[in-house]
Design an enzyme around this catalytic site. Structure first.
Site, PDB file in Angstrom:
ATOM      1  N   ASP A   1       9.613  -3.061   1.317  1.00 60.98           N
ATOM      2  CA  ASP A   1       9.710  -1.666   1.768  1.00 60.98           C
ATOM      3  C   ASP A   1       9.196  -1.654   3.205  1.00 60.98           C
ATOM      4  OD1 ASP A   1      10.078   1.034   1.882  1.00 60.98           O
ATOM      5  OD2 ASP A   1       8.266   1.551   0.763  1.00 60.98           O
TER       6      ASP A   1
ATOM      7  N   GLY B   1       2.009   2.394  -5.277  1.00 63.48           N
ATOM      8  CA  GLY B   1       2.927   3.036  -6.222  1.00 63.48           C
ATOM      9  C   GLY B   1       3.980   2.074  -6.737  1.00 63.48           C
ATOM     10  N   LYS B   2       4.605   1.315  -5.842  1.00 63.70           N
ATOM     11  CA  LYS B   2       5.650   0.373  -6.255  1.00 63.70           C
ATOM     12  C   LYS B   2       5.047  -0.851  -6.940  1.00 63.70           C
ATOM     13  CE  LYS B   2       7.284   0.534  -2.035  1.00 63.70           C
ATOM     14  NZ  LYS B   2       6.696   1.816  -1.584  1.00 63.70           N
TER      15      LYS B   2
ATOM     16  N   CYS C   1      12.274   4.217   4.393  1.00 67.19           N
ATOM     17  CA  CYS C   1      12.281   5.681   4.262  1.00 67.19           C
ATOM     18  C   CYS C   1      12.841   6.306   5.536  1.00 67.19           C
ATOM     19  CB  CYS C   1      10.884   6.203   3.966  1.00 67.19           C
ATOM     20  SG  CYS C   1       9.638   5.708   5.170  1.00 67.19           S
TER      21      CYS C   1
ATOM     22  N   ALA D   1       0.843  -1.205   0.000  1.00 69.29           N
ATOM     23  CA  ALA D   1       0.000   0.000   0.000  1.00 69.29           C
ATOM     24  C   ALA D   1       0.880   1.258   0.000  1.00 69.29           C
ATOM     25  CB  ALA D   1      -0.916  -0.020   1.223  1.00 69.29           C
TER      26      ALA D   1
ATOM     27  N   ASP E   1       0.151 -10.808   7.529  1.00 68.76           N
ATOM     28  CA  ASP E   1       1.334 -10.335   8.228  1.00 68.76           C
ATOM     29  C   ASP E   1       2.551 -10.831   7.458  1.00 68.76           C
ATOM     30  OD1 ASP E   1       3.435  -9.795   9.938  1.00 68.76           O
ATOM     31  OD2 ASP E   1       2.297 -10.273  11.753  1.00 68.76           O
TER      32      ASP E   1
ATOM     33  N   ASP F   1      -0.432  -6.378   2.055  1.00 68.54           N
ATOM     34  CA  ASP F   1      -0.298  -5.347   3.083  1.00 68.54           C
ATOM     35  C   ASP F   1      -1.077  -5.814   4.305  1.00 68.54           C
ATOM     36  OD1 ASP F   1       0.686  -2.215   3.118  1.00 68.54           O
ATOM     37  OD2 ASP F   1      -0.946  -2.601   4.552  1.00 68.54           O
TER      38      ASP F   1
END
Length: 683
Positions: free
Chosen positions: A473, A410-411, A530, A407, A456, A429
């Site tokens: 990510d 985008g990726k 990030c 979620a 999970d 997700d």
């Protein structure tokens, strides 16, 4: 003599009577011949000449100012001694009193100055003449004509003579005022002249005070200038005392720059008696106050960079990153999309040479997320840093790819676009609410090879495995996207970093285990966050390399970015960590990001485990009690093991909670209809 006294004593004798008596006594009863005034014949009233008494009266009035001038010094002396009387309204009685106050000497001076009287011997005495003059003056100012005693035959003043007498009185008054001004202090009265004198006196005093004040200010300014021109050889007083600490942001900003300058050359600029740690503690506290961080996070971020670069990093987090979009190559090309947006008045340009699908938006007259092109799925609003992990993963057509934290999509959609809608993309997700936006973006962008699930991530590969490539990510602290979410400054504590680091280690091991080691085209795992903290990046990668010896780090394929740390504050990581890449907002003008790429070299052979043990059990043991990597706990050789009897109840309870979340009935230790989970619990 006032009007009331005159009323009591009776009307004064007429001026003509007295003059006639004196004239008769002097001339033996004969009238004195009329004398000319100024070469002109004497004027007559009713055909008769003006008598000698009338002449004496006129001459006496002419000499009054002269006599008053002679008496002025004595009056001035008296005024100096006696207090000034209160002003009173002028009246005719006051004028009478003014004439009555004349002394005998003044009358004599007036009489002696009269050269118009022919026979001076005829004067019986000066007192009688003065009395006659006083009576004459009283008669002049008496408004009543009754009882005046003047007959038609007696002399009278014409209009010219009356005007002359008024001019003489004005002159007398002006001389009296001049004498008062020469005689001493200013008098309080309603006269404009007196007020003007008072103003002049006050102005002189006020001017003197202003001059003194200006001189003092000039002296203070010169003293301050001398103090500011003094430059000490070493900067002193940079570190404030407790009393000097203020929340003034301008002062704090100046102090941050000064301390940074000192720390860059501490040997020559450091204040004697002060240690480097004192300067460091102060600048961290100032950064936390100035930029709004909590002290713990400010210190953690400050230690990652050098002094000047740390300040640049904090400054960059206060500025929003550029708005970027990614072209959806499933529906359009970047050139066509750019032309369509330019026609709508959007100011844009390509992000850089490192991407072929990114566009940077500078200005748009319409909301960039509500254009017809956006609704048609021609582009995706996506940060430039989110391109990097997908570019490092480099998915190929007809491959099975897993996006463990997909979620908002985008990726995932970028992976599908690179695969050209071939193969299969599993978009997972754990948050079902976020999965809704994931599904919406997949439909809008025309992705047809995606499977959306909500597990999970730590449950993989038990849910499904055998993927050619896996993108993780991982959830992180968000220290790289502070410009988007300022709440990170204050809501992150040491415990948050401990829990996140532990979760990331579990997820990266699950991602590695989900890859098919025998894949002909793949066998790669990309780990990204990030965040810019070492605990969430290099420490996690180093942990994965130690726990999974069948993997190794490979180049990410990205042409730019800084290398990962191999040493940090006394910790040493695998030398291959240098192949990872770091991205900073103050260097690359994008969100802070970290990318690492693993290659699975072969199947993983798990070490032998005791009964009741599980592969999941070794992951929690990797985290020490102090929040650091439990290196000693990971490879224990001291014989410490789990106590099965003590821990079995806790393990079963946690398993039941997990099954309950999945909707499995675990009452009485059983499951729905006796399916597989029941056997697993009983095992």
């Amino acid at each position: 003599m006032g009007r009331r006294q005159r009323n009591k004593q009776g009307d004064p004798a007429a001026f003509g009577d007295g003059s006639k008596k004196k004239a008769g006594a002097a001339g033996g009863g004969k009238p004195a011949p009329a004398r000319s005034v100024g070469g002109k014949p004497a004027r007559s009233v009713g055909g008769e000449k003006v008598g000698a008494g009338a002449k004496r009266k006129r001459n006496a009035e002419e000499e009054l100012p002269k006599a008053a001038k002679k008496a002025a010094p004595a009056k001035a002396a008296l005024k100096k001694k006696a207090p000034a009387p209160a002003p009173a309204p002028e009246s005719e009685d006051d004028n009478d009193d003014e004439f009555e106050g004349l002394e005998d000497s003044e009358i004599e001076a007036e009489a002696g100055a009269d050269d118009g009287v022919q026979n001076m011997d005829d004067w019986e005495d000066v007192d009688s003449a003065g009395e006659d003059v006083g009576k004459a003056k009283a008669s002049l100012f008496d408004n009543s004509d009754e009882g005046s005693g003047m007959d038609e035959d007696e002399d009278e003043f014409d209009d010219d003579e009356i005007m002359a007498s008024e001019d003489d009185e004005d002159a007398f008054d002006s001389e009296m005022e001049d004498d008062d001004s020469q005689g001493g202090g200013a008098m309080f009265s309603d006269d404009e002249g007196d007020l003007e004198q008072l103003r002049l006196a006050n102005l002189e005093a006020m001017s003197a005070r202003l001059d003194a004040k200006a001189a003092k200010e000039k002296e203070d300014a010169e003293a301050e200038l001398l103090q500011t021109n003094i430059v000490p050889p070493r900067p002193e007083g940079i570190l404030p005392t407790e009393e000097e600490l203020t929340p003034d942001l301008a002062i704090i900003q100046t102090r941050i720059r000064e301390i940074a300058r000192v720390l860059n050359d501490f040997k020559s600029l450091g204040e004697e008696g002060r240690s480097r740690s004192e300067y460091t503690e102060q600048i961290v506290q100032d950064i936390a106050t100035y930029y709004g961080y909590n002290t713990y996070l400010a210190e953690k971020l400050f230690n990652i960079f050098s002094i000047n670069e740390a300040i640049e990093f904090f400054e960059a987090n206060e500025v929003p990153r550029p708005v970027t979009i990614r072209t959806n190559t499933l529906k359009t090309r970047r050139r066509d999309l750019a032309q369509a947006l330019l026609n709508r008045g959007v100011n844009l340009e390509p992000i850089g040479k490192w991407t072929k699908v990114g566009l940077q938006i500078f200005e748009s007259p319409v909301p960039i997320g509500a254009t017809p092109e956006y609704l048609a799925g021609h582009y995706m609003l996506q940060a430039a840093s989110s391109f990097l992990p997908v570019m490092a993963l480099a998915p190929q057509e007809h491959e099975r790819v897993l996006d463990m934290s997909a979620a908002p999509g985008g990726k995932t959609t970028y992976i599908a676009a690179l695969q050209k809608n071939t193969g299969c993309v599993f978009a997972n997700d754990s948050n079902k609410d976020r999965a809704k936006s994931l599904v919406a973006n997949i439909h809008r962008l025309g992705v047809r090879n995606a499977v959306v699930c909500s597990y999970d991530g730590r449950e993989f590969p038990k849910v499904i495995g055998g993927f050619d490539r896996v993108l993780l990510d991982a959830p992180c602290s968000g220290t790289g996207v502070i410009s988007k979410d300022a709440s990170v400054k204050t809501n992150k504590s040491e415990r948050d970093f401990m829990l996140l680091s532990h979760l990331q280690k579990q997820l990266v091991l699950a991602a590695i285990d989900s890859v098919d080691p025998h894949s002909k085209t793949g066998g790669y795992v990309v780990y990204s966050t990030c965040s810019v903290t070492v605990e969430e990046n290099e420490a996690v990668v180093d942990y994965a390399l130690r726990k999974r010896p069948n993997v190794k780090l490979v180049p990410t394929g990205l042409d730019f970015g800084r290398e990962g740390f191999t040493k940090f504050r006394g910790k040493s990581f695998n030398p291959k960590v240098v192949l990872t890449r770091r991205y900073y907002p103050h260097v690359h003008n994008m969100d802070g990001f970290y990318v690492a790429k693993f290659k699975i070299m072969g199947p993983y052979k798990a070490p032998a485990k005791d009964e009741g043990g599980d592969e999941e059990d070794d992951v929690p043991m990797a985290f020490g009690a102090d929040g650091e990597e439990g290196e000693e706990g990971e490879e224990r050789d001291d014989g410490i093991k789990f106590d099965e009897q003590e821990d079995r109840a806790l393990i079963e309870e946690s398993r039941k909670k997990l099954l309950k979340k999945k909707g499995v009935n675990v009452k009485a230790g059983g499951a729905k209809k006796g399916k597989g989970p029941k056997e697993k619990v009983e095992a």
